[in-house]
Design a protein around this motif. Structure first.
Motif, PDB file in Angstrom:
ATOM      1  N   ARG A  50       8.846   4.637 -13.876  1.00  7.86           N
ATOM      2  CA  ARG A  50       9.307   4.673 -15.277  1.00  7.86           C
ATOM      3  C   ARG A  50      10.271   3.522 -15.560  1.00  7.86           C
ATOM      4  NH1 ARG A  50       9.410  10.147 -14.074  1.00  7.86           N
ATOM      5  NH2 ARG A  50      11.630  10.098 -13.669  1.00  7.86           N
ATOM      6  N   LEU A  51      11.163   3.264 -14.623  1.00  7.02           N
ATOM      7  CA  LEU A  51      12.117   2.161 -14.813  1.00  7.02           C
ATOM      8  C   LEU A  51      11.422   0.808 -14.817  1.00  7.02           C
ATOM      9  CD1 LEU A  51      15.073   3.405 -12.605  1.00  7.02           C
ATOM     10  CD2 LEU A  51      14.963   3.318 -15.102  1.00  7.02           C
ATOM     11  N   GLN A  52      10.378   0.658 -14.011  1.00  6.00           N
ATOM     12  CA  GLN A  52       9.634  -0.592 -14.013  1.00  6.00           C
ATOM     13  C   GLN A  52       9.017  -0.834 -15.390  1.00  6.00           C
ATOM     14  OE1 GLN A  52       5.873  -0.820 -12.002  1.00  6.00           O
ATOM     15  NE2 GLN A  52       6.077  -3.010 -11.631  1.00  6.00           N
ATOM     16  N   ASP A  53       8.490   0.217 -16.000  1.00  5.16           N
ATOM     17  CA  ASP A  53       7.923   0.082 -17.343  1.00  5.16           C
ATOM     18  C   ASP A  53       8.982  -0.387 -18.341  1.00  5.16           C
ATOM     19  OD1 ASP A  53       5.460   0.909 -16.401  1.00  5.16           O
ATOM     20  OD2 ASP A  53       5.694   2.981 -17.092  1.00  5.16           O
ATOM     21  N   LEU A  54      10.187   0.167 -18.241  1.00  3.67           N
ATOM     22  CA  LEU A  54      11.269  -0.250 -19.139  1.00  3.67           C
ATOM     23  C   LEU A  54      11.679  -1.699 -18.899  1.00  3.67           C
ATOM     24  CD1 LEU A  54      13.566   2.914 -19.100  1.00  3.67           C
ATOM     25  CD2 LEU A  54      12.156   2.094 -20.986  1.00  3.67           C
ATOM     26  N   LEU A  55      11.787  -2.084 -17.643  1.00  4.90           N
ATOM     27  CA  LEU A  55      12.149  -3.466 -17.338  1.00  4.90           C
ATOM     28  C   LEU A  55      11.088  -4.433 -17.838  1.00  4.90           C
ATOM     29  CD1 LEU A  55      13.582  -3.173 -13.724  1.00  4.90           C
ATOM     30  CD2 LEU A  55      14.818  -3.856 -15.773  1.00  4.90           C
ATOM     31  N   TYR A  56       9.825  -4.074 -17.671  1.00  4.44           N
ATOM     32  CA  TYR A  56       8.742  -4.933 -18.133  1.00  4.44           C
ATOM     33  C   TYR A  56       8.798  -5.069 -19.654  1.00  4.44           C
ATOM     34  CZ  TYR A  56       4.104  -6.740 -19.064  1.00  4.44           C
ATOM     35  OH  TYR A  56       3.057  -7.507 -19.504  1.00  4.44           O
ATOM     36  N   ALA A  57       9.027  -3.964 -20.337  1.00  6.30           N
ATOM     37  CA  ALA A  57       9.075  -3.985 -21.799  1.00  6.30           C
ATOM     38  C   ALA A  57      10.253  -4.802 -22.319  1.00  6.30           C
ATOM     39  CB  ALA A  57       9.146  -2.562 -22.345  1.00  6.30           C
ATOM     40  N   SER A  58      11.390  -4.763 -21.619  1.00 12.43           N
ATOM     41  CA  SER A  58      12.572  -5.499 -22.092  1.00 12.43           C
ATOM     42  C   SER A  58      12.442  -7.000 -21.840  1.00 12.43           C
ATOM     43  CB  SER A  58      13.840  -4.983 -21.409  1.00 12.43           C
ATOM     44  OG  SER A  58      13.881  -5.418 -20.064  1.00 12.43           O
ATOM     45  N   ASN A  59      11.712  -7.378 -20.798  1.00 11.30           N
ATOM     46  CA  ASN A  59      11.505  -8.779 -20.446  1.00 11.30           C
ATOM     47  C   ASN A  59      12.818  -9.551 -20.315  1.00 11.30           C
ATOM     48  OD1 ASN A  59       9.837 -10.912 -19.734  1.00 11.30           O
ATOM     49  ND2 ASN A  59       9.678 -11.666 -21.824  1.00 11.30           N
ATOM     50  N   GLN A  60      13.882  -8.881 -19.859  1.00 12.26           N
ATOM     51  CA  GLN A  60      15.188  -9.524 -19.722  1.00 12.26           C
ATOM     52  C   GLN A  60      15.797  -9.349 -18.341  1.00 12.26           C
ATOM     53  OE1 GLN A  60      17.871  -8.112 -22.712  1.00 12.26           O
ATOM     54  NE2 GLN A  60      16.559  -8.714 -24.396  1.00 12.26           N
ATOM     55  N   PHE A  61      15.435  -8.290 -17.648  1.00  8.97           N
ATOM     56  CA  PHE A  61      16.096  -7.967 -16.396  1.00  8.97           C
ATOM     57  C   PHE A  61      15.080  -7.820 -15.270  1.00  8.97           C
ATOM     58  CE2 PHE A  61      18.636  -6.185 -19.846  1.00  8.97           C
ATOM     59  CZ  PHE A  61      19.830  -6.845 -19.629  1.00  8.97           C
ATOM     60  N   ALA A  62      15.580  -7.817 -14.061  1.00 12.04           N
ATOM     61  CA  ALA A  62      14.738  -7.628 -12.885  1.00 12.04           C
ATOM     62  C   ALA A  62      15.519  -6.842 -11.838  1.00 12.04           C
ATOM     63  CB  ALA A  62      14.314  -8.972 -12.311  1.00 12.04           C
ATOM     64  N   VAL A  63      14.820  -6.352 -10.853  1.00 10.83           N
ATOM     65  CA  VAL A  63      15.426  -5.627  -9.742  1.00 10.83           C
ATOM     66  C   VAL A  63      15.119  -6.394  -8.469  1.00 10.83           C
ATOM     67  CG1 VAL A  63      15.387  -3.505  -8.379  1.00 10.83           C
ATOM     68  CG2 VAL A  63      15.231  -3.403 -10.870  1.00 10.83           C
ATOM     69  N   LEU A  64      16.124  -6.587  -7.655  1.00 10.16           N
ATOM     70  CA  LEU A  64      15.951  -7.240  -6.375  1.00 10.16           C
ATOM     71  C   LEU A  64      16.233  -6.224  -5.278  1.00 10.16           C
ATOM     72  CD1 LEU A  64      15.592  -9.779  -4.579  1.00 10.16           C
ATOM     73  CD2 LEU A  64      18.057 -10.167  -4.859  1.00 10.16           C
ATOM     74  N   LEU A  65      15.246  -5.948  -4.464  1.00  6.45           N
ATOM     75  CA  LEU A  65      15.407  -5.048  -3.322  1.00  6.45           C
ATOM     76  C   LEU A  65      15.399  -5.899  -2.069  1.00  6.45           C
ATOM     77  CD1 LEU A  65      12.821  -2.293  -4.288  1.00  6.45           C
ATOM     78  CD2 LEU A  65      15.272  -2.260  -4.674  1.00  6.45           C
ATOM     79  N   ILE A  66      16.399  -5.741  -1.239  1.00 10.06           N
ATOM     80  CA  ILE A  66      16.486  -6.515  -0.006  1.00 10.06           C
ATOM     81  C   ILE A  66      16.309  -5.568   1.170  1.00 10.06           C
ATOM     82  CG2 ILE A  66      17.950  -7.960   1.455  1.00 10.06           C
ATOM     83  CD1 ILE A  66      19.368  -8.869  -1.120  1.00 10.06           C
ATOM     84  N   PHE A  67      15.326  -5.861   1.990  1.00  8.89           N
ATOM     85  CA  PHE A  67      15.084  -5.102   3.209  1.00  8.89           C
ATOM     86  C   PHE A  67      15.383  -6.039   4.363  1.00  8.89           C
ATOM     87  CE2 PHE A  67      12.737  -2.878   0.046  1.00  8.89           C
ATOM     88  CZ  PHE A  67      12.737  -1.553   0.434  1.00  8.89           C
ATOM     89  N   GLN A  68      16.492  -5.798   5.028  1.00  4.48           N
ATOM     90  CA  GLN A  68      16.910  -6.668   6.112  1.00  4.48           C
ATOM     91  C   GLN A  68      16.912  -5.874   7.411  1.00  4.48           C
ATOM     92  OE1 GLN A  68      20.903  -8.137   5.706  1.00  4.48           O
ATOM     93  NE2 GLN A  68      20.670  -9.624   7.344  1.00  4.48           N
ATOM     94  N   ALA A  69      16.136  -6.352   8.379  1.00  2.00           N
ATOM     95  CA  ALA A  69      16.082  -5.686   9.684  1.00  2.00           C
ATOM     96  C   ALA A  69      15.365  -6.603  10.663  1.00  2.00           C
ATOM     97  CB  ALA A  69      15.354  -4.354   9.580  1.00  2.00           C
ATOM     98  N   LEU A  70      15.459  -6.270  11.919  1.00  2.00           N
ATOM     99  CA  LEU A  70      14.759  -7.020  12.952  1.00  2.00           C
ATOM    100  C   LEU A  70      13.254  -6.808  12.815  1.00  2.00           C
ATOM    101  CD1 LEU A  70      17.031  -6.136  16.000  1.00  2.00           C
ATOM    102  CD2 LEU A  70      16.998  -8.272  14.714  1.00  2.00           C
ATOM    103  N   ASP A  71      12.474  -7.674  13.471  1.00  2.00           N
ATOM    104  CA  ASP A  71      11.028  -7.499  13.488  1.00  2.00           C
ATOM    105  C   ASP A  71      10.683  -6.129  14.045  1.00  2.00           C
ATOM    106  OD1 ASP A  71      10.753 -10.014  12.503  1.00  2.00           O
ATOM    107  OD2 ASP A  71      10.097 -10.928  14.382  1.00  2.00           O
TER     108      ASP A  71
END
Length: 103
Positions: A50-71
């Motif tokens: 649902r939030l992705q739909d709102l972000l797409y509609a606003s065309n102003q913001f984005a979400v950055l998810l960082i997954f940091q770990a060893l192989d």
């Protein structure tokens, strides 16, 4: 079901430089069973969609998810689970550093 995790500890303050080495990599268990985790994941994925739909509609913001770990630490599986209910056209699955061989 609501998560009992304080997500504010994982949100980078706007305009501030962060040091990922100082951010927690483990959190306490928030559910007592695998079924409870699955129920929580299902509701969270629906909310993310649902939030992705709102972000797409606003065309102003984005979400950055960082997954940091060893192989072999399970990053790919975690990303696959988290993004399972999200439109794949709306996200980039991997960023890698450009090396001279890749350029």
């Amino acid at each position: 079901m609501k998560a009992k995790l304080a997500v504010s500890a994982f949100i980078a303050p706007p305009g501030k430089t962060i040091d990922l080495k100082k951010w927690p990599t483990r959190v306490p268990d928030i559910c007592r069973s695998k079924t409870a985790y699955e129920d929580l994941m299902e509701s969270q994925v629906a909310g993310l969609s649902r939030l992705q739909d709102l972000l797409y509609a606003s065309n102003q913001f984005a979400v950055l998810l960082i997954f940091q770990a060893l192989d072999a630490a399970g990053k790919d599986s975690a990303i696959q689970h988290v993004m399972s209910g999200v439109n794949p056209q709306g996200w980039l699955s991997s960023l890698q550093l450009q090396t001279p061989q890749r350029s």
